[in-house]
Design a protein around this motif. Structure first.
Motif, PDB file in Angstrom:
ATOM      1  N   LYS A  66      29.798  52.762  30.623  1.00  0.00           N
ATOM      2  CA  LYS A  66      30.654  52.795  31.813  1.00  0.00           C
ATOM      3  C   LYS A  66      30.346  54.001  32.689  1.00  0.00           C
ATOM      4  O   LYS A  66      30.499  53.930  33.917  1.00  0.00           O
ATOM      5  CB  LYS A  66      32.129  52.796  31.401  1.00  0.00           C
ATOM      6  CG  LYS A  66      32.589  51.390  31.027  1.00  0.00           C
ATOM      7  CD  LYS A  66      34.039  51.316  30.632  1.00  0.00           C
ATOM      8  CE  LYS A  66      34.354  49.886  30.178  1.00  0.00           C
ATOM      9  NZ  LYS A  66      35.575  49.799  29.394  1.00  0.00           N
ATOM     10  N   GLY A  70      28.924  53.908  36.618  1.00  0.00           N
ATOM     11  CA  GLY A  70      29.732  54.516  37.671  1.00  0.00           C
ATOM     12  C   GLY A  70      31.165  54.012  37.667  1.00  0.00           C
ATOM     13  O   GLY A  70      31.862  54.106  38.671  1.00  0.00           O
ATOM     14  N   LEU A  71      31.609  53.458  36.538  1.00  0.00           N
ATOM     15  CA  LEU A  71      32.980  52.954  36.465  1.00  0.00           C
ATOM     16  C   LEU A  71      33.952  54.020  35.993  1.00  0.00           C
ATOM     17  O   LEU A  71      35.157  53.889  36.145  1.00  0.00           O
ATOM     18  CB  LEU A  71      33.046  51.747  35.517  1.00  0.00           C
ATOM     19  CG  LEU A  71      32.293  50.504  36.007  1.00  0.00           C
ATOM     20  CD1 LEU A  71      32.253  49.437  34.927  1.00  0.00           C
ATOM     21  CD2 LEU A  71      32.943  49.954  37.273  1.00  0.00           C
ATOM     22  N   THR A  72      33.404  55.080  35.383  1.00  0.00           N
ATOM     23  CA  THR A  72      34.258  56.201  34.977  1.00  0.00           C
ATOM     24  C   THR A  72      33.442  57.481  35.135  1.00  0.00           C
ATOM     25  O   THR A  72      32.221  57.467  34.993  1.00  0.00           O
ATOM     26  CB  THR A  72      34.766  55.995  33.532  1.00  0.00           C
ATOM     27  OG1 THR A  72      35.621  57.064  33.179  1.00  0.00           O
ATOM     28  CG2 THR A  72      33.636  55.926  32.524  1.00  0.00           C
ATOM     29  N   PRO A  89      29.520  52.584  41.241  1.00  0.00           N
ATOM     30  CA  PRO A  89      28.534  51.590  40.784  1.00  0.00           C
ATOM     31  C   PRO A  89      27.361  51.479  41.754  1.00  0.00           C
ATOM     32  O   PRO A  89      27.568  51.312  42.952  1.00  0.00           O
ATOM     33  CB  PRO A  89      29.334  50.282  40.765  1.00  0.00           C
ATOM     34  CG  PRO A  89      30.764  50.696  40.701  1.00  0.00           C
ATOM     35  CD  PRO A  89      30.847  51.994  41.440  1.00  0.00           C
ATOM     36  N   ALA A  91      23.985  49.789  43.549  1.00  0.00           N
ATOM     37  CA  ALA A  91      23.524  48.435  43.838  1.00  0.00           C
ATOM     38  C   ALA A  91      22.427  48.119  42.825  1.00  0.00           C
ATOM     39  O   ALA A  91      21.974  48.995  42.088  1.00  0.00           O
ATOM     40  CB  ALA A  91      22.976  48.375  45.256  1.00  0.00           C
ATOM     41  N   MET A  93      22.494  46.542  40.061  1.00  0.00           N
ATOM     42  CA  MET A  93      22.856  46.689  38.661  1.00  0.00           C
ATOM     43  C   MET A  93      23.588  45.431  38.207  1.00  0.00           C
ATOM     44  O   MET A  93      24.353  44.835  38.963  1.00  0.00           O
ATOM     45  CB  MET A  93      23.779  47.896  38.500  1.00  0.00           C
ATOM     46  CG  MET A  93      24.329  48.055  37.102  1.00  0.00           C
ATOM     47  SD  MET A  93      25.568  49.358  37.022  1.00  0.00           S
ATOM     48  CE  MET A  93      26.920  48.647  37.940  1.00  0.00           C
ATOM     49  N   ILE A  95      25.897  43.925  34.801  1.00  0.00           N
ATOM     50  CA  ILE A  95      26.532  44.329  33.541  1.00  0.00           C
ATOM     51  C   ILE A  95      26.974  43.109  32.752  1.00  0.00           C
ATOM     52  O   ILE A  95      27.499  42.151  33.323  1.00  0.00           O
ATOM     53  CB  ILE A  95      27.796  45.184  33.773  1.00  0.00           C
ATOM     54  CG1 ILE A  95      27.498  46.411  34.610  1.00  0.00           C
ATOM     55  CG2 ILE A  95      28.388  45.611  32.439  1.00  0.00           C
ATOM     56  CD1 ILE A  95      28.637  47.402  34.610  1.00  0.00           C
ATOM     57  N   PHE A  97      29.622  42.749  29.834  1.00  0.00           N
ATOM     58  CA  PHE A  97      30.611  43.524  29.095  1.00  0.00           C
ATOM     59  C   PHE A  97      30.740  43.007  27.664  1.00  0.00           C
ATOM     60  O   PHE A  97      30.253  41.939  27.315  1.00  0.00           O
ATOM     61  CB  PHE A  97      31.968  43.447  29.788  1.00  0.00           C
ATOM     62  CG  PHE A  97      32.031  44.225  31.071  1.00  0.00           C
ATOM     63  CD1 PHE A  97      32.411  45.553  31.084  1.00  0.00           C
ATOM     64  CD2 PHE A  97      31.700  43.627  32.279  1.00  0.00           C
ATOM     65  CE1 PHE A  97      32.464  46.272  32.265  1.00  0.00           C
ATOM     66  CE2 PHE A  97      31.746  44.333  33.462  1.00  0.00           C
ATOM     67  CZ  PHE A  97      32.133  45.664  33.452  1.00  0.00           C
ATOM     68  N   PRO A 115      29.088  37.603  42.149  1.00  0.00           N
ATOM     69  CA  PRO A 115      28.471  38.751  42.844  1.00  0.00           C
ATOM     70  C   PRO A 115      27.950  38.354  44.224  1.00  0.00           C
ATOM     71  O   PRO A 115      27.996  39.161  45.159  1.00  0.00           O
ATOM     72  CB  PRO A 115      27.311  39.158  41.936  1.00  0.00           C
ATOM     73  CG  PRO A 115      27.595  38.530  40.615  1.00  0.00           C
ATOM     74  CD  PRO A 115      28.405  37.306  40.881  1.00  0.00           C
TER      75      PRO A 115
END
Ligand SMILES: Nc1ncnc2c1ncn2[C@@H]1O[C@H](COP(=O)(O)OP(=O)(O)OP(=O)(O)O)[C@@H](O)[C@H]1O
Ligand SMILES: [Mg+2]
Lengths: 273, 272
Positions: A66, A70-72, A89, A91, A93, A95, A97, A115
């Motif tokens: 994460k 760039g989510l945390t 986040p 560009a 990329m 994911i 999960f 997306p």
């Protein structure tokens, strides 16, 4: 190190890693006392490399992913993607999960096109690629069904299609095959290797399976128990493309045994296989 | 068809059937009770007499029912639109949460029926005031359930959207709002009954048409059977409205867990 045949040139300057983590700490503040999830994590992911992270449950693997996504925010240290400090986040990329997180109100095809919708691109131009991905992952015929009509393994494959739809440079996968049965998992490993070789992506792959990590990776990072630190980084020098039976070779066995020994030193037996 | 088969079919778990069956049973019991205990007709008329009265003058009752239904639907629609916008505001803005939400909580703790005379002073005795009362009473259920629905989003779902660089607006209409729909419909089922209550309250205070007006004027002339006709029509109206919302829910969110098996969503409507 062996990298697959590449369909794109390098996107970073020579010598610059795609992802670079230096002394990364992550502390989750909480009223019941802060939790240190990562402490001084240092390693890099090279451009177009397939890198796996192995570690005991709760050691901070998902947290690290994460942070890269760039989510945390990280609490200390330095974390760059393509030489630029992570701030939100990036560009390019994709994911996958740990859970599939499909939207029940969309069909499987619409989930894969999410997306595309977010970027306000034309669905028409992407639906062809979406269908190709469905075919590639053995989901043909389920495009117009709903996620809740699928098995757990199929749902996860839809989530993989969604991550791949825009052919991202950087693919982050958090135990994507954890819920699959052994046979499907083998099949998905081959499929993933094929996608990676064909499209030359940089992959950060998190798994609990030592065999899976050795089979897929250029390098394997082994993390310690929480708070997670890097215990060892192992280069996997096996030729590509790898067939499933490479797992029976002595060389493969040596890698697996080495990693298993690391886990034993941490005072635990790695989850098999 | 044998008798057993007939009984089985009548009691099959078919909603329309069982609803009608239960209602018919209730009316039968009422009729029998009146036959046995013979209460004075101005206290409790038998249902056969009530039904006869209704059939005697259908246009009269239809006209009053239409007034009530119109105001109710209008009030419900206002509550729905205002409620959803208010809920979005409350969820997205700390300031609105601290002001509007607090205000709504305070407003809700007043029995809103007590506000009816005020609305009539402000807006006159026309339809507008009844719509306003209806909307005010229905509003709370919409707001509270929509706020709940908008907030109860899986945090990983938001992470997923953020990783795809979705804007706040996109997260709202592609993730939060669809996610809130089941909750919103639960609120709507309560609100539709509340909207009807609101209209009747308004008609009690002042009006020249509607089923509430019918009840009040019939009561004035001790025409108790007519009171009963109006009450039964209100029951029918409320039931039809409830199942209309239920039907729309099935059409709009067929993906929701409660509809996948084709089973009825259990929802309770409070009575006032
Ligand atoms: N949002 C959060 N808030 C507070 N603490 C968290 C949060 N997410 C993770 N943690 C803590 O951080 C530590 C690492 O969690 P993380 O999910 O990264 O582990 P993991 O290695 O992915 O485990 P697993 O293999 O079981 O998925 C754990 O101790 C966990 O309790
Ligand atoms: Mg994890």
């Amino acid at each position: 190190m062996t990298t697959g045949a590449t369909s794109r040139g390098s996107v970073v300057a020579p010598g610059v890693p795609y992802v670079d983590a230096a002394n990364v700490d992550k502390i989750y503040p909480s009223p019941k006392g802060a939790v240190t999830a990562l402490r001084g994590v240092t390693f890099d992911i090279r451009d177009r490399e397939f890198l796996s992270v192995l570690g005991p449950s709760g050691c901070g693997k998902s947290t690290f992913l994460k942070c890269v996504a760039g989510l945390t925010d990280i609490s200390a240290g330095k974390l760059t993607v393509k030489g630029i400090p992570v701030a939100g986040p990036p560009a390019n990329m994709g994911i996958v999960f740990q859970r599939d997180i499909l939207l029940d109100w969309r069909t499987n095809l619409e989930n894969v096109l999410l997306p595309v919708d977010f970027r306000r691109l034309s669905r028409k131009e992407w639906v062809g690629r979406a269908r190709d991905l469905f075919a590639l992952l053995g989901l043909s015929g389920f495009e117009d069904r709903s996620p809740w009509e699928l098995s757990g393994g199929m749902r996860q494959r839809v989530a993989i299609c969604r991550a791949l739809i825009q052919n991202p440079e950087l693919l982050l996968m958090d135990e994507p095959f954890g819920a699959l049965d052994a046979l499907t998992r083998d099949e998905m490993n081959l499929e993933l290797q094929r996608v990676w070789i064909a499209d030359a992506k940089t992959v950060l792959f998190i798994t609990h399976s030592i065999v899976e990590s050795v089979f897929l990776s250029d390098r394997v990072v082994v993390m310690t128990r929480s708070p997670g630190r890097v215990l060892d980084v192992i280069e996997i020098d096996l030729p590509r493309p790898r067939e499933l039976n490479i797992r029976e070779t002595p060389q493969f066995g040596t890698y697996v045994a080495h990693i298993r020994e690391l886990f034993r030193q941490m005072g635990m037996f790695a989850r098999s296989p | 068809m044998t008798g057993v088969q007939l009984v089985r079919r009548l009691f099959a778990p078919n909603r329309a059937h069982s609803i009608l069956l239960v209602l018919a049973g209730a009316f039968l019991a009422w009729e029998v009770a009146v036959l046995i205990f013979k209460p004075p007709i101005f206290l409790l008329p038998p249902p056969s007499l009530v039904l006869g009265l209704l059939l005697d003058d259908i246009p009269f009752y239809a006209n009053h029912a239409r007034h009530t239904l119109g105001a109710c639907l209008f009030g419900f629609a206002v509550a729905l639109v205002v409620g959803v916008f208010a809920a979005v505001g409350i969820v997205y803005s700390r300031v609105l949460e601290n002001t509007l939400y607090t205000l709504l909580v305070a407003l809700n703790s007043i029995p809103k029926i007590a506000l009816a005379p005020l609305f009539i002073i402000w807006m006159g005795s026309g339809t507008a005031s009844r719509v306003a009362i209806s909307a005010t009473i229905a509003l709370w259920a919409i707001v509270i359930d929509t706020v709940l629905g908008l907030r109860s989003v899986d945090p990983e779902m938001l992470d997923m959207a953020r990783s795809m660089r979705a804007t706040r607006l996109q997260v709202l209409y592609r993730i939060r709002l669809p996610n809130a729909l089941p909750s919103l419909f639960a609120g709507m089922k309560v609100a539709i009954s509340m909207a009807l209550v609101g209209v009747i309250v308004g008609e009690f205070v002042t009006s020249e048409a509607g089923l509430g007006y019918t009840i009040l004027s019939a009561q004035g002339t001790f025409n108790i059977p007519m009171v009963f006709v109006a009450i039964i029509l209100l029951g029918v109206l409320g039931t039809v409205l409830f199942y209309a919302v239920d039907l729309i829910e099935r059409l709009v969110i067929p993906w929701h867990v409660s509809h996948r098996g084709g089973a009825a969503a259990p929802t309770t409507t409070p009575s006032v």
